[in-house]
Scaffold this motif. Structure first.
Motif, PDB file in Angstrom:
ATOM      1  N   ARG A 200       0.876  -1.138  -0.035  1.00  0.00           N
ATOM      2  CA  ARG A 200       0.119   0.011   0.096  1.00  0.00           C
ATOM      3  C   ARG A 200       0.973   1.186  -0.222  1.00  0.00           C
ATOM      4  NH1 ARG A 200      -3.143  -0.413   5.379  1.00  0.00           N
ATOM      5  NH2 ARG A 200      -1.350  -1.636   5.613  1.00  0.00           N
ATOM      6  N   PRO A 210      -8.403   5.126   7.866  1.00  0.00           N
ATOM      7  CA  PRO A 210      -8.300   3.892   7.025  1.00  0.00           C
ATOM      8  C   PRO A 210      -9.482   4.071   5.895  1.00  0.00           C
ATOM      9  CG  PRO A 210      -8.205   3.246   9.260  1.00  0.00           C
ATOM     10  CD  PRO A 210      -8.766   4.630   9.276  1.00  0.00           C
ATOM     11  N   LYS A 211      -9.152   3.259   4.834  1.00  0.00           N
ATOM     12  CA  LYS A 211     -10.304   3.167   3.761  1.00  0.00           C
ATOM     13  C   LYS A 211     -10.950   1.739   3.875  1.00  0.00           C
ATOM     14  CE  LYS A 211      -8.335   4.798   0.227  1.00  0.00           C
ATOM     15  NZ  LYS A 211      -7.394   4.911  -0.969  1.00  0.00           N
ATOM     16  N   VAL A 293      -4.272  -5.182   3.296  1.00  0.00           N
ATOM     17  CA  VAL A 293      -5.674  -4.879   3.323  1.00  0.00           C
ATOM     18  C   VAL A 293      -6.288  -5.963   4.123  1.00  0.00           C
ATOM     19  CG1 VAL A 293      -7.641  -4.284   2.083  1.00  0.00           C
ATOM     20  CG2 VAL A 293      -5.612  -3.230   1.442  1.00  0.00           C
ATOM     21  N   ARG A 348      -7.649  -1.141   9.838  1.00  0.00           N
ATOM     22  CA  ARG A 348      -6.774  -0.765   8.911  1.00  0.00           C
ATOM     23  C   ARG A 348      -7.682  -0.807   7.514  1.00  0.00           C
ATOM     24  NH1 ARG A 348      -4.250  -6.383   7.318  1.00  0.00           N
ATOM     25  NH2 ARG A 348      -5.192  -7.854   8.850  1.00  0.00           N
ATOM     26  N   ASP A 349      -7.047  -0.456   6.464  1.00  0.00           N
ATOM     27  CA  ASP A 349      -7.706  -0.568   5.160  1.00  0.00           C
ATOM     28  C   ASP A 349      -8.565  -1.850   4.836  1.00  0.00           C
ATOM     29  OD1 ASP A 349      -6.770   1.898   4.612  1.00  0.00           O
ATOM     30  OD2 ASP A 349      -5.468   1.515   3.122  1.00  0.00           O
ATOM     31  N   PHE A 421     -13.732   5.488   8.764  1.00  0.00           N
ATOM     32  CA  PHE A 421     -13.209   5.134   7.564  1.00  0.00           C
ATOM     33  C   PHE A 421     -13.596   6.207   6.461  1.00  0.00           C
ATOM     34  CE2 PHE A 421     -14.130   1.061   9.657  1.00  0.00           C
ATOM     35  CZ  PHE A 421     -12.994   0.381   9.688  1.00  0.00           C
ATOM     36  N   MET A 499      -8.065   1.422  -3.661  1.00  0.00           N
ATOM     37  CA  MET A 499      -7.064   0.888  -2.438  1.00  0.00           C
ATOM     38  C   MET A 499      -5.581   1.341  -2.280  1.00  0.00           C
ATOM     39  SD  MET A 499      -9.652   0.095  -0.890  1.00  0.00           S
ATOM     40  CE  MET A 499      -8.810  -0.501   0.708  1.00  0.00           C
TER      41      MET A 499
END
Length: 534
Positions: A200, A210-211, A293, A348-349, A421, A499
């Motif tokens: 990432r 985070p995504k 991810v 986290r993502d 997020f 991402m």
């Protein structure tokens, strides 16, 4: 030759224009040709004391094949056989009916009964082999003579109606079984690692949220029935109130779940896809997980078709929740049940895949709760050819209204998590559906001959304001791609781009976001070691 091949003869009749097209000799010779061809095929299959059992099996399977070909306008090839093998018990049960039982009794049971009363003459293996070879030689010579004398009408019919070779029972069944076994019994290859260098790219400067992306894999949704795409009916009453982008010119990788789902998660594209890649090559979820991810697959269908074999998965199709499951059918809102609890553990993502039951036929009326029956009357049986066209469309459109609700609730869930997020939702169907156009129902026809309704699919994108801001995505840029030709080939690369996953497997020209955002990315996160992913 006659009774189990009604769809074949109907296609031939339509293809040559009936009696009035100077084709009398061809039409008279074709039944002889087909009989000789079937004779050669069965002579090769049936031997000695196994003759009756083999012929009985062929009769029963041929009767079943003829029913589905006649009722749903399908053809039989190795991919259709693969679809059958991968169909779960609930989906298979929906195809059963009293009409099928009667069909099997008349075209399968009665012939088998007559066959059982025939005395089989026993011969030595040498004599039987000699007689078979002689009779097959004579039959092949006659086949050659007929084909040569009627070459032009034969060639014209096959060239203009390629599907005809997949309609002749039982040779289509033998061909399908041969192709299926060759594919499944091939020597397995070591798993091909994709994106071994995946990592990432993290925002430079202050830490961002985070995504979280929810990728929704639809089932059997066709684009032309989506209100967002200009359909006359409002099949998207809730999504029209959201800031979504509906891409109108998207094609599927295949016409059945068994092909489209593994294909859409790989990096090879439709042109290079084959069934062996689904088991022998890593896909999108493997690459995302390797980059750090968090990944989870949630399924309310018949499984992920190898796309999620190496990532955490949850099956909600048998959830014990009466609010979303009744009479053994869990509706797609079950996919959101317990999802918030999982998100509460993620720091986290993350990418969550929701695999819908969607609009899977033939019993469309089972796909949605009663409160979503917006269009009526509906066809509430699996015998679609016995229903009026408008009732089939009504039931199907109701499934889209319910899917619209599920997607809208997914967006609400993402909004609820906006404090933790930056969120996004991407929806793509695996393939489309035929609703009786040209006498064809359901899906699964070979791609080259499938109508657009089975290949033209919806694709819908929603991005949270926070994600647009932090990723510097220009929504108007994405909107300009609304009518651009896209396909399942874009999914792998677009998800990596969204991402912020960098890898040599990524292709920017296949990423729908590549031209529309300029994230402030400076530091690269190292790939997590395998133990950290466990």
């Amino acid at each position: 030759m006659l009774c189990t091949n009604l769809p074949f003869w109907r296609t031939v009749w339509d293809g040559v224009g009936g009696w009035g097209n100077g084709s009398l000799l061809f039409l008279l010779s074709l039944p002889v040709f087909v009989t000789l061809w079937i004779y050669v095929l069965l002579s090769l299959l049936a031997w000695g004391r196994w003759t009756k059992a083999i012929l009985a099996g062929v009769l029963l399977v041929s009767a079943a094949a003829s029913y589905f070909m006649h009722s749903y306008g399908i053809v039989i090839d190795s991919n259709m056989l693969d679809n059958l093998v991968q169909t779960d018990s609930a989906e298979a049960t929906e195809l059963l009916s009293w009409r099928l039982a009667a069909w099997m009794l008349v075209l399968g049971g009665l012939p088998v009964l007559l066959l059982s009363r025939v005395r089989v003459r026993q011969r030595s293996w040498k004599r039987e082999l000699a007689l078979k070879l002689a009779s097959i030689f004579v039959a092949l010579a006659c086949l050659g003579g007929i084909a040569m004398s009627q070459y032009q009408p034969f060639a014209s019919l096959v060239r203009n109606h390629r599907e005809i070779r997949l309609m002749l029972v039982p040779s289509n069944l033998v061909g399908a079984l041969n192709g299926y076994l060759r594919e499944k019994l091939h020597k397995p290859h070591p798993l091909v690692v994709v994106g071994a260098d995946a990592h990432r790219l993290l925002p430079a400067g202050a830490a961002a949220k985070p995504k979280l992306t929810i990728l929704v894999v639809g089932e059997t949704a066709r684009a032309e029935n989506y209100g967002l795409n200009g359909y006359a009916r409002d099949t998207n009453p809730e999504l029209t109130k959201e800031n979504v982008i509906s891409f109108t010119n998207v094609s599927s990788c295949g016409t059945a779940t068994a092909i489209s789902v593994p294909c859409m998660f790989l990096d090879v594209g439709r042109a290079n896809y084959n069934d062996s890649l689904s088991e022998g090559r890593e896909g999108l979820l493997d690459v995302l997980q390797r980059s750090g991810v968090a990944v989870q697959w949630r399924d309310n269908n018949s499984g992920c078709k190898k796309a999620c074999d190496r990532v955490p998965s949850v099956d909600v199709s048998h959830l014990n929740d009466s609010t979303v499951c009744q009479a053994g059918e869990c509706h797609d809102m079950a996919l959101l049940s317990g999802l918030q609890d999982y998100l509460d553990t993620v720091d986290r993502d993350a990418v969550v895949v929701l695999h819908l039951k969607g609009s899977h036929g033939p019993d469309y009326a089972k796909r949605y709760p009663a409160g979503f029956e917006k269009f009526s009357p509906v066809c509430d049986t699996n015998q679609l050819d016995q229903c009026a066209s408008e009732t089939i469309v009504n039931a199907y459109d109701n499934t889209l209204v319910y899917t619209d609700h599920v997607l809208a609730q997914t967006i609400e869930l993402l909004k609820h998590n906006a404090a933790r997020f930056d969120t996004a939702m991407l929806y793509m169907s695996d393939h489309g559906e035929s609703l009786g156009e040209h006498g064809i129902y359901l899906h699964g026809l070979p791609y080259s001959m499938a109508p657009e309704q089975q290949k033209h699919i919806p694709m819908i994108l929603w991005l949270s304001p926070g994600l647009q801001q932090h990723q510097r995505i220009t929504a108007s840029c994405l909107e300009r791609q609304r009518d651009t030709p896209l396909s399942h080939d874009n999914l792998f690369h677009s998800m990596l781009g969204l991402m912020n996953v960098q890898t040599s497997a990524y292709r920017a020209d296949h990423d729908i976001f590549a031209q529309c955002f300029s994230p402030n990315l400076a530091s690269a996160a190292k790939p997590l070691p395998d133990k950290a992913l466990d």
